[in-house]
Motif scaffolding. Structure first.
Motif, short mmCIF file in Angstrom:
data_model
loop_
_atom_site.label_atom_id
_atom_site.label_comp_id
_atom_site.label_asym_id
_atom_site.label_seq_id
_atom_site.Cartn_x
_atom_site.Cartn_y
_atom_site.Cartn_z
N SER A 74 1.19 12.41 32.77
CA SER A 74 1.46 13.10 34.02
C SER A 74 0.59 12.57 35.16
N GLY A 75 -0.40 11.72 34.81
CA GLY A 75 -1.29 11.18 35.82
C GLY A 75 -2.54 12.02 35.98
N GLU A 76 -2.56 13.19 35.35
CA GLU A 76 -3.72 14.05 35.42
C GLU A 76 -4.65 13.73 34.26
N ASN A 77 -5.94 14.06 34.42
CA ASN A 77 -6.86 13.95 33.31
C ASN A 77 -6.95 15.30 32.63
N SER A 78 -6.99 15.31 31.31
CA SER A 78 -7.04 16.55 30.56
C SER A 78 -8.28 16.58 29.68
N PRO A 79 -9.34 17.25 30.13
CA PRO A 79 -10.54 17.36 29.30
C PRO A 79 -10.44 18.53 28.31
N VAL A 80 -9.23 19.05 28.12
CA VAL A 80 -9.03 20.23 27.28
C VAL A 80 -8.95 19.82 25.81
N PRO A 81 -9.80 20.41 24.96
CA PRO A 81 -9.66 20.14 23.52
C PRO A 81 -8.26 20.53 23.06
N LEU A 82 -7.73 19.80 22.12
CA LEU A 82 -6.35 19.99 21.67
C LEU A 82 -6.06 21.42 21.23
N LEU A 83 -6.99 22.04 20.51
CA LEU A 83 -6.77 23.41 20.05
C LEU A 83 -6.71 24.42 21.20
N GLU A 84 -7.20 24.02 22.36
CA GLU A 84 -7.19 24.90 23.54
C GLU A 84 -6.15 24.47 24.58
N ASN A 85 -5.39 23.43 24.28
CA ASN A 85 -4.39 22.93 25.21
C ASN A 85 -3.37 24.03 25.50
N PRO A 145 0.84 -1.19 0.00
CA PRO A 145 0.00 0.00 0.00
C PRO A 145 0.88 1.25 0.00
N ALA A 146 0.46 2.26 -0.74
CA ALA A 146 1.22 3.50 -0.81
C ALA A 146 1.00 4.36 0.42
N ALA A 147 -0.17 4.21 1.06
CA ALA A 147 -0.51 5.08 2.19
C ALA A 147 -1.36 4.34 3.20
N ASN A 148 -1.31 4.83 4.42
CA ASN A 148 -2.15 4.34 5.51
C ASN A 148 -2.75 5.57 6.18
N GLN A 149 -4.06 5.69 6.10
CA GLN A 149 -4.76 6.84 6.68
C GLN A 149 -5.25 6.46 8.07
N VAL A 150 -4.80 7.21 9.09
CA VAL A 150 -5.13 6.90 10.48
C VAL A 150 -5.38 8.17 11.28
N GLU A 151 -6.02 8.02 12.41
CA GLU A 151 -6.19 9.15 13.33
C GLU A 151 -4.85 9.43 14.00
N LEU A 152 -4.38 10.66 13.86
CA LEU A 152 -3.11 11.08 14.47
C LEU A 152 -3.21 12.53 14.92
N HIS A 153 -2.76 12.77 16.13
CA HIS A 153 -2.70 14.12 16.70
C HIS A 153 -1.87 14.00 17.98
N PRO A 154 -1.52 15.10 18.63
CA PRO A 154 -0.68 14.99 19.82
C PRO A 154 -1.28 14.17 20.97
N TYR A 155 -2.58 13.98 21.02
CA TYR A 155 -3.16 13.11 22.05
C TYR A 155 -3.10 11.64 21.62
N LEU A 156 -2.74 11.38 20.36
CA LEU A 156 -2.61 10.02 19.83
C LEU A 156 -1.49 10.03 18.79
N THR A 157 -0.24 9.96 19.24
CA THR A 157 0.91 10.13 18.34
C THR A 157 1.32 8.84 17.63
N GLN A 158 0.96 7.70 18.13
CA GLN A 158 1.25 6.40 17.53
C GLN A 158 2.69 6.27 17.02
N PRO A 159 3.69 6.48 17.88
CA PRO A 159 5.09 6.49 17.42
C PRO A 159 5.55 5.19 16.75
N GLU A 160 5.09 4.04 17.24
CA GLU A 160 5.50 2.77 16.63
C GLU A 160 4.98 2.68 15.20
N LEU A 161 3.73 3.08 14.98
CA LEU A 161 3.15 3.04 13.64
C LEU A 161 3.85 4.04 12.72
#
Length: 174
Positions: free
Chosen positions: A94-105, A47-63
């Protein structure tokens, strides 16, 4: 069993379509490393590409590393998390929960302010510097233009690490 059948079907159709000149390349969506390994073990044409959900809350470094090592382009959908959906409580390193949307982090906003950019521009640049293509969605011409203005600044390795440190291994798209 089902995964093997899908992989075999993909490879048969993939090869036929390429051989007949109907397509130049094909891709997959939401494949993890083990699924890609199984697919590559039976495919003549990768496959030429793999389309996946990626953002700083889900960086998937192994993938990310696996796809780079195999020459598979990674395409990020939801590169801003998912601003339209309610933000779940995120179990962060960090052990904390972050309910902050990414754009507002706060970390994202601080980096954006230092560069005179928006949070969205910082997140797009984050993906670009990691070698990841992004799929952006907007109906507003001004936002489309703004999202394209990401090539006149650079994030330092430290800022990239700060954004990678937000990884909570949380998916917004179920």
């Amino acid at each position: 069993m089902v995964g093997r059948m899908i992989g075999t079907l993909f490879c048969q159709r993939d090869g036929e379509a390429v051989d007949e000149g109907l397509v130049k390349s094909m891709g997959v969506s939401n494949f993890n490393v083990s699924q890609l390994e199984r697919l590559l073990s039976v495919c003549r044409i990768k496959p030429a590409a793999n389309q996946v959900e990626l953002h700083p809350y889900l960086t998937q470094p192994e993938l990310v590393e696996y796809c780079k090592s195999k020459g598979i382009v990674l395409i990020a959908y939801s590169p801003f998390g998912c601003p339209a959906l309610p933000c779940p409580a995120l179990p962060c390193p960090s052990g904390e929960n972050s309910p902050v949307p990414l754009l507002e982090n706060p970390a994202v906003k601080e980096i954006a302010q230092k560069h005179g950019k928006t949070s969205a521009q910082v997140l797009i640049r984050f993906h670009i510097q990691r070698g990841i293509t992004t799929i952006l969605k907007s109906n507003l011409l001004a936002r489309i233009v703004e999202n394209a203005e990401v090539y006149n600044f650079h994030l330092t390795r430290k800022k990239i690490q700060t954004l990678e440190g937000l990884d909570c291994n949380t998916r917004f798209i179920k």
